[in-house]
Scaffold this motif. Structure first.
Motif, PDB file in Angstrom:
ATOM      1  N   LYS A 164      -7.956  11.655  -5.097  1.00 15.95           N
ATOM      2  CA  LYS A 164      -8.974  10.978  -4.303  1.00 15.95           C
ATOM      3  C   LYS A 164     -10.136  10.480  -5.160  1.00 15.95           C
ATOM      4  CE  LYS A 164      -7.905  13.649  -0.160  1.00 15.95           C
ATOM      5  NZ  LYS A 164      -8.401  14.581   0.886  1.00 15.95           N
ATOM      6  N   ASP A 165     -10.211  10.954  -6.400  1.00 17.16           N
ATOM      7  CA  ASP A 165     -11.282  10.510  -7.297  1.00 17.16           C
ATOM      8  C   ASP A 165     -10.760   9.637  -8.430  1.00 17.16           C
ATOM      9  OD1 ASP A 165      -9.825  12.493  -8.505  1.00 17.16           O
ATOM     10  OD2 ASP A 165     -11.549  13.458  -9.466  1.00 17.16           O
ATOM     11  N   VAL A 166      -9.511   9.171  -8.296  1.00 16.64           N
ATOM     12  CA  VAL A 166      -8.911   8.311  -9.318  1.00 16.64           C
ATOM     13  C   VAL A 166      -8.925   6.865  -8.807  1.00 16.64           C
ATOM     14  CG1 VAL A 166      -6.886   7.874 -10.741  1.00 16.64           C
ATOM     15  CG2 VAL A 166      -7.429  10.214 -10.033  1.00 16.64           C
ATOM     16  N   TYR A 167      -9.573   5.975  -9.583  1.00 18.47           N
ATOM     17  CA  TYR A 167      -9.706   4.574  -9.186  1.00 18.47           C
ATOM     18  C   TYR A 167      -9.025   3.680 -10.218  1.00 18.47           C
ATOM     19  CZ  TYR A 167     -13.220   6.147  -5.828  1.00 18.47           C
ATOM     20  OH  TYR A 167     -13.864   6.778  -4.785  1.00 18.47           O
ATOM     21  N   PRO A 168      -8.473   2.550  -9.781  1.00 19.62           N
ATOM     22  CA  PRO A 168      -7.838   1.629 -10.738  1.00 19.62           C
ATOM     23  C   PRO A 168      -8.835   1.143 -11.787  1.00 19.62           C
ATOM     24  CG  PRO A 168      -7.240   1.058  -8.487  1.00 19.62           C
ATOM     25  CD  PRO A 168      -8.323   2.089  -8.388  1.00 19.62           C
ATOM     26  N   LYS A 169      -8.331   1.006 -13.008  1.00 20.70           N
ATOM     27  CA  LYS A 169      -9.170   0.551 -14.107  1.00 20.70           C
ATOM     28  C   LYS A 169      -8.311  -0.229 -15.096  1.00 20.70           C
ATOM     29  CE  LYS A 169     -10.504   3.522 -17.156  1.00 20.70           C
ATOM     30  NZ  LYS A 169     -11.162   4.668 -17.844  1.00 20.70           N
TER      31      LYS A 169
END
Length: 350
Positions: free
Chosen positions: A213-218
């Motif tokens: 839930k704290d992993v965002y695309p980068k």
């Protein structure tokens, strides 16, 4: 004359040697278990038992097969192959060049007629043929630790060649994420939009345990070669369900993946207008793309194999039961008749 009996000691050494042999013996201690003498069921396969067993299997399997086949036949499916039809006529001789040309493409309009009343929920799938998601290098090209934990964003050792850019590590990295399916579908009936619910299309366990839930695309799809769909960098991976569905790789080269759900009934002969964005490149490997709308039954989707398999086994057992019954009635044979033994049928002395 006195005769005093002198006890002989000649047996003592032999006795000692015998006991020593017994002590040094490797013979296992006797038990009914090691000697296979435990009580056991040893059925004798009489003709009546064999016929009854075959008949019981047929009585059980045939109704299950019929029920499974009827359940499969109740499923309504609409399948539309569009990869060739959604290429403009002028570009059909050079499909690969057309799909690789960057820039916007005109939408493709498809019309689907509902063959039979379809009850909600109606599942929308995309089907790909000749796409080997089970290839060893493709399957390994991902980082589950990176997908799960934000602090592991640089764990990209297994993701080559899509591991990093000049701006840093790619999240999510690897070939699986890079090749994310990016065709789009919009539905309408009589100019009224038909909503497609894209929530809850992935496995709950995947959303809660495999994608953080704290992993965002980068740095995703920011290289020179774009493989598929782009991701919204403001939405965590646990909520990007198209990606979660795609990352669960298929075992066979022909597979379907869930795109969304239509949560209203469709009536027979209704015409569905599909506005289709044909973006995904399957032309470089002679793949096929299909849009599938399907209902379900208590058994799942449309699949005749299970019902046919049960009917085949049940029918075969019924045939064998009838054949053995006829043989038993026409030419009966006494159980345990010694005259059928080979040495009684062909005595050596004759």
């Amino acid at each position: 004359m006195s005769s005093t009996a002198v006890p002989s000691s000649s047996g003592a050494p032999g006795s000692a040697e015998a006991s020593a042999v017994r002590r040094n013996s490797k013979r296992p201690k006797y038990s009914k278990f090691t000697q296979q003498e435990l009580p056991a069921c040893k059925p004798i396969l009489t003709p009546r038992w064999v016929i009854s067993a075959f008949m019981l299997v047929s009585i059980v399997f045939i109704p299950i097969g019929v029920a499974s086949l009827f359940a499969s036949r109740d499923v309504v499916e609409i399948i539309d192959r569009y990869d060739h039809e959604c290429i403009p006529v002028a570009n059909r001789s050079k499909e690969l060049q057309y799909i690789q040309t960057p820039g916007p493409r005109p939408p493709c309009i498809r019309k689907l007629t509902v063959p039979k009343r379809m009850k909600q929920p109606i599942y929308v799938y995309y089907q790909l043929d000749n796409f080997y998601q089970n290839h060893r290098r493709y399957v390994k090209s991902r980082s589950d630790q990176q997908l799960r934990d934000n602090s592991s964003a640089d764990e990209v050792s297994d993701c080559k060649p899509e591991d990093s850019t000049s701006n840093g590590s790619i999240v999510p990295c690897g070939l699986i994420a890079w090749s994310l399916f990016n065709d789009t579908y919009g539905f309408s009936i009589n100019n009224a939009p038909l909503n497609v619910n894209k929530k809850g299309i992935s496995w709950k366990s995947d959303r809660e345990h495999k994608f953080g839930k704290d992993v965002y695309p980068k740095n995703f799809q920011s290289g020179g070669l774009i493989g598929g769909a782009k991701l919204d960098s403001s939405i965590p991976l646990s909520e990007q369900e198209d990606l979660i569905v795609w990352m669960r790789t298929a075992a066979l080269p022909t597979f379907r993946k869930l795109y969304g759900k239509i949560e209203q009934d469709l009536e027979e002969n209704q015409v569905i207008n599909v506005t289709l964005g044909n973006n995904y490149n399957t032309y470089s490997f002679n793949g096929k793309k299909k849009l599938v709308l399907s209902t379900t039954s208590w058994l799942g989707g449309k699949n005749d194999f299970l019902g046919i398999a049960y009917l085949t086994v049940g029918g075969l057992c019924f045939f064998l039961a009838m054949a053995f019954t006829i043989v038993y009635l026409v030419k009966p044979r006494q159980l345990g008749d010694p005259s059928y033994l080979s040495w009684n049928r062909n005595p050596s002395w004759q």
